[in-house]
Design a protein around this motif. Structure first.
Motif, PDB file in Angstrom:
ATOM      1  N   THR A  16      32.474  49.192  39.184  1.00  0.00           N
ATOM      2  CA  THR A  16      33.753  48.982  39.862  1.00  0.00           C
ATOM      3  C   THR A  16      33.734  49.561  41.268  1.00  0.00           C
ATOM      4  OG1 THR A  16      34.686  50.930  38.746  1.00  0.00           O
ATOM      5  CG2 THR A  16      35.164  48.764  37.789  1.00  0.00           C
ATOM      6  N   LYS A  19      32.222  46.965  43.400  1.00  0.00           N
ATOM      7  CA  LYS A  19      33.172  45.873  43.632  1.00  0.00           C
ATOM      8  C   LYS A  19      34.225  46.259  44.673  1.00  0.00           C
ATOM      9  CE  LYS A  19      33.106  43.450  39.207  1.00  0.00           C
ATOM     10  NZ  LYS A  19      33.294  42.086  39.681  1.00  0.00           N
ATOM     11  N   VAL A  20      34.777  47.462  44.531  1.00  0.00           N
ATOM     12  CA  VAL A  20      35.810  47.926  45.464  1.00  0.00           C
ATOM     13  C   VAL A  20      35.241  48.049  46.874  1.00  0.00           C
ATOM     14  CG1 VAL A  20      37.240  49.928  46.082  1.00  0.00           C
ATOM     15  CG2 VAL A  20      37.289  49.023  43.746  1.00  0.00           C
ATOM     16  N   CYS A  24      36.345  46.126  50.230  1.00  0.00           N
ATOM     17  CA  CYS A  24      36.786  46.935  51.371  1.00  0.00           C
ATOM     18  C   CYS A  24      35.930  46.684  52.610  1.00  0.00           C
ATOM     19  CB  CYS A  24      36.774  48.424  51.011  1.00  0.00           C
ATOM     20  SG  CYS A  24      38.075  48.890  49.848  1.00  0.00           S
ATOM     21  N   ARG A 138      41.326  54.221  42.061  1.00  0.00           N
ATOM     22  CA  ARG A 138      40.892  52.852  42.360  1.00  0.00           C
ATOM     23  C   ARG A 138      42.071  51.893  42.187  1.00  0.00           C
ATOM     24  NH1 ARG A 138      35.790  54.219  39.927  1.00  0.00           N
ATOM     25  NH2 ARG A 138      36.635  53.549  37.926  1.00  0.00           N
ATOM     26  N   GLY A 139      42.949  52.190  41.232  1.00  0.00           N
ATOM     27  CA  GLY A 139      44.155  51.382  41.067  1.00  0.00           C
ATOM     28  C   GLY A 139      45.035  51.433  42.298  1.00  0.00           C
ATOM     29  N   HIS A 142      43.405  49.272  44.795  1.00  0.00           N
ATOM     30  CA  HIS A 142      43.659  47.886  44.393  1.00  0.00           C
ATOM     31  C   HIS A 142      45.032  47.439  44.904  1.00  0.00           C
ATOM     32  CE1 HIS A 142      44.265  44.482  41.598  1.00  0.00           C
ATOM     33  NE2 HIS A 142      42.947  44.443  41.517  1.00  0.00           N
ATOM     34  N   ASP A 143      46.024  48.307  44.738  1.00  0.00           N
ATOM     35  CA  ASP A 143      47.368  47.995  45.227  1.00  0.00           C
ATOM     36  C   ASP A 143      47.373  47.847  46.749  1.00  0.00           C
ATOM     37  OD1 ASP A 143      50.297  47.746  45.073  1.00  0.00           O
ATOM     38  OD2 ASP A 143      50.287  49.722  46.015  1.00  0.00           O
ATOM     39  N   LEU A 145      44.885  47.040  48.637  1.00  0.00           N
ATOM     40  CA  LEU A 145      44.167  45.805  48.980  1.00  0.00           C
ATOM     41  C   LEU A 145      45.064  44.592  48.808  1.00  0.00           C
ATOM     42  CD1 LEU A 145      40.677  46.532  47.401  1.00  0.00           C
ATOM     43  CD2 LEU A 145      41.145  46.119  49.840  1.00  0.00           C
ATOM     44  N   SER A 146      45.946  44.634  47.824  1.00  0.00           N
ATOM     45  CA  SER A 146      46.842  43.497  47.606  1.00  0.00           C
ATOM     46  C   SER A 146      47.831  43.337  48.758  1.00  0.00           C
ATOM     47  CB  SER A 146      47.583  43.633  46.275  1.00  0.00           C
ATOM     48  OG  SER A 146      48.536  44.663  46.335  1.00  0.00           O
ATOM     49  N   PRO A 152      42.090  41.694  46.027  1.00  0.00           N
ATOM     50  CA  PRO A 152      41.447  42.812  45.335  1.00  0.00           C
ATOM     51  C   PRO A 152      40.536  42.302  44.222  1.00  0.00           C
ATOM     52  CG  PRO A 152      43.824  42.775  44.879  1.00  0.00           C
ATOM     53  CD  PRO A 152      43.530  41.647  45.823  1.00  0.00           C
ATOM     54  N   LEU A 155      39.116  44.521  38.066  1.00  0.00           N
ATOM     55  CA  LEU A 155      38.595  45.824  37.645  1.00  0.00           C
ATOM     56  C   LEU A 155      38.782  46.081  36.150  1.00  0.00           C
ATOM     57  CD1 LEU A 155      39.830  48.054  40.629  1.00  0.00           C
ATOM     58  CD2 LEU A 155      37.621  46.911  40.341  1.00  0.00           C
TER      59      LEU A 155
END
Length: 163
Positions: A16, A19-20, A24, A138-139, A142-143, A145-146, A152, A155
């Motif tokens: 993950t 991926k992140v 990014c 990471r959450g 993710h937020d 990134l949205s 995003p 995950l």
């Protein structure tokens, strides 16, 4: 069984993070560092915080005294450098978890938290916290990134580590 679970979480963490960081990397430096409604102020700040936390906990797991200080430190201003050390830190985590044994899990770990208070906890609790901390932040990324034009990444654990 618990050891295998933590090894699975280490593998999930590595995948993950890749991926992140890949998503990014599609943002400009300005956008990664843009101040947002987030505890660590930006995507870049949150990526750095995860690194700070990982280094503190890994040091403790390795038997070092690691105070919980400078949790909002920007260890790396340069994203590419941060990404490179993230890869190394994930390798460190996976190597440690690959050698995890019952002896380690039966001991306790003492540490000083960010209020200066001494705690002694079982390793299984701290390892669970370690991986949960990464997932939590990471959450948040993710937020954030949205809120950009870049989608995003997925995950969900069962989707990420499914063979």
């Amino acid at each position: 069984m618990l050891i295998q679970h933590f090894q699975m979480l280490a593998n999930y963490n590595t995948i993950t993070n890749r991926k992140v960081y890949e998503v990014c990397s599609q943002l400009s430096d300005v956008e990664r560092k843009q101040i947002r409604q987030a505890f660590f102020k930006s995507i870049h700040g949150t990526l750095n915080h995860i690194m700070v936390g990982d280094r503190i906990w890994m040091g403790r797991f390795e038997g070092k005294q690691m105070p919980s200080t400078n949790l909002d430190a920007i260890l790396y201003e340069d994203f590419d450098e941060l990404r490179s050390v993230r890869v190394l830190e994930d390798e460190r985590i996976e190597a440690f978890m690959s050698k995890l044994n019952e002896d380690f899990l039966t001991k306790t770990i003492s540490y000083v938290n960010n209020q200066g208070k001494l705690h002694t906890d079982p390793p299984n609790l701290l390892l669970a916290h370690f991986f949960n901390h990464q997932t939590h932040h990471r959450g948040q990324i993710h937020d954030m990134l949205s809120q950009t034009e870049i989608a995003p990444p997925v995950l969900d654990m069962h989707r990420v580590i499914r063979p």
